[in-house]
Design an enzyme around this catalytic site. Structure first.
Site, PDB file in Angstrom:
ATOM      1  N   LYS A  81     -21.599   5.750 -50.338  1.00 20.22           N
ATOM      2  CA  LYS A  81     -21.469   4.289 -50.316  1.00 20.22           C
ATOM      3  C   LYS A  81     -20.022   3.826 -50.604  1.00 20.22           C
ATOM      4  O   LYS A  81     -19.216   3.874 -49.685  1.00 20.22           O
ATOM      5  CB  LYS A  81     -22.531   3.662 -51.218  1.00 20.22           C
ATOM      6  CG  LYS A  81     -23.927   4.049 -50.660  1.00 20.22           C
ATOM      7  CD  LYS A  81     -25.109   3.311 -51.174  1.00 20.22           C
ATOM      8  CE  LYS A  81     -26.311   3.618 -50.277  1.00 20.22           C
ATOM      9  NZ  LYS A  81     -27.423   4.326 -50.893  1.00 20.22           N
ATOM     10  N   ASP A 109     -26.682  11.948 -59.123  1.00 18.45           N
ATOM     11  CA  ASP A 109     -26.513  11.278 -57.842  1.00 18.45           C
ATOM     12  C   ASP A 109     -25.910   9.915 -58.139  1.00 18.45           C
ATOM     13  O   ASP A 109     -26.616   8.981 -58.525  1.00 18.45           O
ATOM     14  CB  ASP A 109     -27.865  11.167 -57.138  1.00 18.45           C
ATOM     15  CG  ASP A 109     -27.758  10.444 -55.798  1.00 18.45           C
ATOM     16  OD1 ASP A 109     -26.716   9.805 -55.552  1.00 18.45           O
ATOM     17  OD2 ASP A 109     -28.720  10.520 -55.020  1.00 18.45           O
ATOM     18  N   TYR A 130     -34.211   8.112 -55.364  1.00 20.15           N
ATOM     19  CA  TYR A 130     -33.953   8.416 -53.951  1.00 20.15           C
ATOM     20  C   TYR A 130     -32.625   9.153 -53.849  1.00 20.15           C
ATOM     21  O   TYR A 130     -31.629   8.747 -54.449  1.00 20.15           O
ATOM     22  CB  TYR A 130     -33.889   7.124 -53.125  1.00 20.15           C
ATOM     23  CG  TYR A 130     -33.639   7.351 -51.650  1.00 20.15           C
ATOM     24  CD1 TYR A 130     -34.591   7.987 -50.849  1.00 20.15           C
ATOM     25  CD2 TYR A 130     -32.442   6.942 -51.057  1.00 20.15           C
ATOM     26  CE1 TYR A 130     -34.353   8.191 -49.490  1.00 20.15           C
ATOM     27  CE2 TYR A 130     -32.202   7.141 -49.696  1.00 20.15           C
ATOM     28  CZ  TYR A 130     -33.168   7.767 -48.914  1.00 20.15           C
ATOM     29  OH  TYR A 130     -32.937   7.967 -47.580  1.00 20.15           O
TER      30      TYR A 130
HETATM   31  C1  LIG Z   1     -28.181   5.622 -50.285  1.00 20.53           C
HETATM   32  C2  LIG Z   1     -28.459   6.738 -51.218  1.00 20.53           C
HETATM   33  C3  LIG Z   1     -28.447   8.090 -50.810  1.00 20.53           C
HETATM   34  C4  LIG Z   1     -28.365   8.475 -49.362  1.00 20.53           C
HETATM   35  O1  LIG Z   1     -27.158   8.137 -48.768  1.00 20.53           O
HETATM   36  P1  LIG Z   1     -27.111   7.966 -47.164  1.00 20.53           P
HETATM   37  O2  LIG Z   1     -25.665   7.779 -46.893  1.00 20.53           O
HETATM   38  O3  LIG Z   1     -27.971   6.792 -46.834  1.00 20.53           O
HETATM   39  O4  LIG Z   1     -27.659   9.226 -46.579  1.00 20.53           O
HETATM   40  C5  LIG Z   1     -28.542   9.070 -51.770  1.00 20.53           C
HETATM   41  N1  LIG Z   1     -28.688   8.760 -53.065  1.00 20.53           N
HETATM   42  C6  LIG Z   1     -28.734   7.486 -53.503  1.00 20.53           C
HETATM   43  C7  LIG Z   1     -28.853   7.218 -54.961  1.00 20.53           C
HETATM   44  C8  LIG Z   1     -28.644   6.444 -52.592  1.00 20.53           C
HETATM   45  O5  LIG Z   1     -28.745   5.178 -53.024  1.00 20.53           O
END
Ligand SMILES: *Cc1c(COP(=O)(O)O)cnc(C)c1O
Length: 427
Positions: free
Chosen positions: A269, A241, A148
């Protein structure tokens, strides 16, 4: 017999919420549908504990899905945010704090020498992709099933019928054209990655280096190095990511732990310390393509917001070596305890510093397909039993647990006692 929660006020709020918010929530997993119950409305959090609007208290293993590595309402973070707010909440202008935070990030993340802040991880990954496409003059992306990267149209793609074919939209409203340039292959599948590189010219391969959105599914030995090698051999960029893993599995994310350096890193995060902030970064060369230094457009009214930057700064400053040692030992104690509690059941616990997943399966989980073969119905029942006993797990087996620096041995004891009783109810 499971203890029952008082839920009168949550139920009333849910009624009201459903009339004005789709599904009663502002992000789907909060509805708790995957574990077959209604949402819990939270009143407050302190340290590792949450209290809901009905007065029930829980040991929180969600911690806002990752940002709260220091737990809720850490005094130093609250103080920094309060002080920043008193000086003005946003200016839409350059500030000292954002330079300080950018320096802290570049000191920690080996592959990040320059970065641009955004307000969400979604925006950061969307922008990193734009930059990768600009830098390579190519359009195609390689991503992994079960990873994701935010709700970017082009990344809401499932694998097409054959391997190495174009992705198909995984949500109504995503145009076929938006996913036509996304190729989706199984995680940890070397042959599929090689076949995809043989069939396409990619702008970038995008990976969560420690995938944590299908549960925690670590890379096979050498898999990340293979991605680096294939990207280099084929003129593609490697994007990590590290929205979840960054500043959590260690100060410099997975890239430092495994010594595989991506061209671009997406962060979120923890970097915002519980306020909306994210970033993407890489070499000075690449990042200098971003406007106004370069020609790739990307902007944001609240990017580098002073409150978020203040929270992020203090959060990173508090993350010294001792903090990672502590987070690691807390995670190990939790993982070992859960393994012991589950010893006689078809359950496995996967963990790394600050992250943990309880898979309801005794088969190895190596990719999205094996993650989906787990008994999510049993996981759901176990979660409901945990909640009834004052432990708040992620309401989906495909999300990881986020132990924090605020979790102490007393929290772990309560958790493991509840886990044992919950397992006995489920099996
Ligand atoms: C949470 C998440 C995102 C998206 O971040 P948001 O601040 O919710 O838009 C992207 N990549 C990973 C791996 C995530 O866990």
């Amino acid at each position: 017999m499971s203890t029952s929660l008082t839920d009168t006020r949550s139920a009333e709020l849910y009624e009201r919420a459903q009339r004005v918010l789709p599904g009663g929530v502002n992000s789907p997993v909060r509805a708790m549908k995957a574990i077959g119950r209604d949402p819990i409305f939270v009143e407050r959090g302190e340290g590792a504990e949450l209290t809901d609007v009905d007065g029930n208290t829980y040991v929180d293993y969600v911690c806002s899905w990752g940002p709260l590595i220091h737990g809720h309402a850490h005094p130093a973070i609250v103080e920094a945010v309060t002080a920043a707010a008193a000086d003005g909440t946003t200016f839409g202008a350059a500030t000292t704090g954002e330079v300080d935070l950018a320096e802290l990030v570049t000191q920690r993340m080996p592959a990040v020498d320059m970065l641009r802040m955004t307000s969400s991880g979604t925006e950061a990954s969307m922008s990193a992709i734009r930059l990768a496409r600009a830098a390579t003059g190519r359009e195609k992306l390689l991503k992994f099933a079960g990873a994701y990267h935010g709700h970017v149209d082009g990344l809401l793609a499932d694998a097409g019928s054959g391997l190495a074919t174009q992705g198909i939209p995984s949500s109504p409203g995503v145009p076929v054209a938006a996913t036509a340039n996304t190729v989706v292959v199984p995680w940890n599948d070397e042959a599929a990655v090689r076949a995809a590189f043989a069939a396409h010219e990619f702008a970038a391969v995008l990976a969560e280096p420690y995938p944590a959105n299908m549960g925690l599914v670590p890379p096979a030995a050498g898999f990340l190095a293979l991605l680096r090698e294939l990207a280099d051999d084929n003129g593609a960029l490697l994007i990590f990511d590290e929205v979840i893993s960054g500043f959590r599995v260690g100060p410099g994310g997975v890239q430092e732990l495994v010594d595989v350096l991506p061209d671009l890193t997406v962060m979120g995060k923890v970097i915002g310390g519980g306020l909306p902030a994210a970033a993407y970064g890489g070499s000075v060369d690449l990042m200098s393509r971003i406007a106004p230094a370069g020609d790739v457009y990307q902007a944001g009214t609240l990017s580098g917001n002073p409150l978020a930057v203040a929270a992020g700064r203090v959060t990173l400053e508090l993350l010294d070596d001792a903090a990672y040692t502590k987070l690691s030992s807390t995670t190990v104690a939790l993982a070992d305890g859960l393994r012991e509690a589950a010893a006689t059941y078809p359950v496995q616990v996967i963990h790394t510093c600050g992250l943990l997943t309880v898979f309801f399966s005794s088969e190895p989980v190596t990719d999205y397909a094996s993650a989906t073969r787990c008994d999510t119905t049993a996981y759901a029942a176990w979660c409901r039993e945990l909640l009834a006993r004052g432990v708040y797990p992620p309401a989906s087996q495909f999300e990881t647990w986020f132990p924090s620096l605020a979790h102490n041995s007393e929290h772990l004891e309560r958790t493991l006692e509840a886990a044992c009783a919950a397992f006995a109810e489920v099996f």
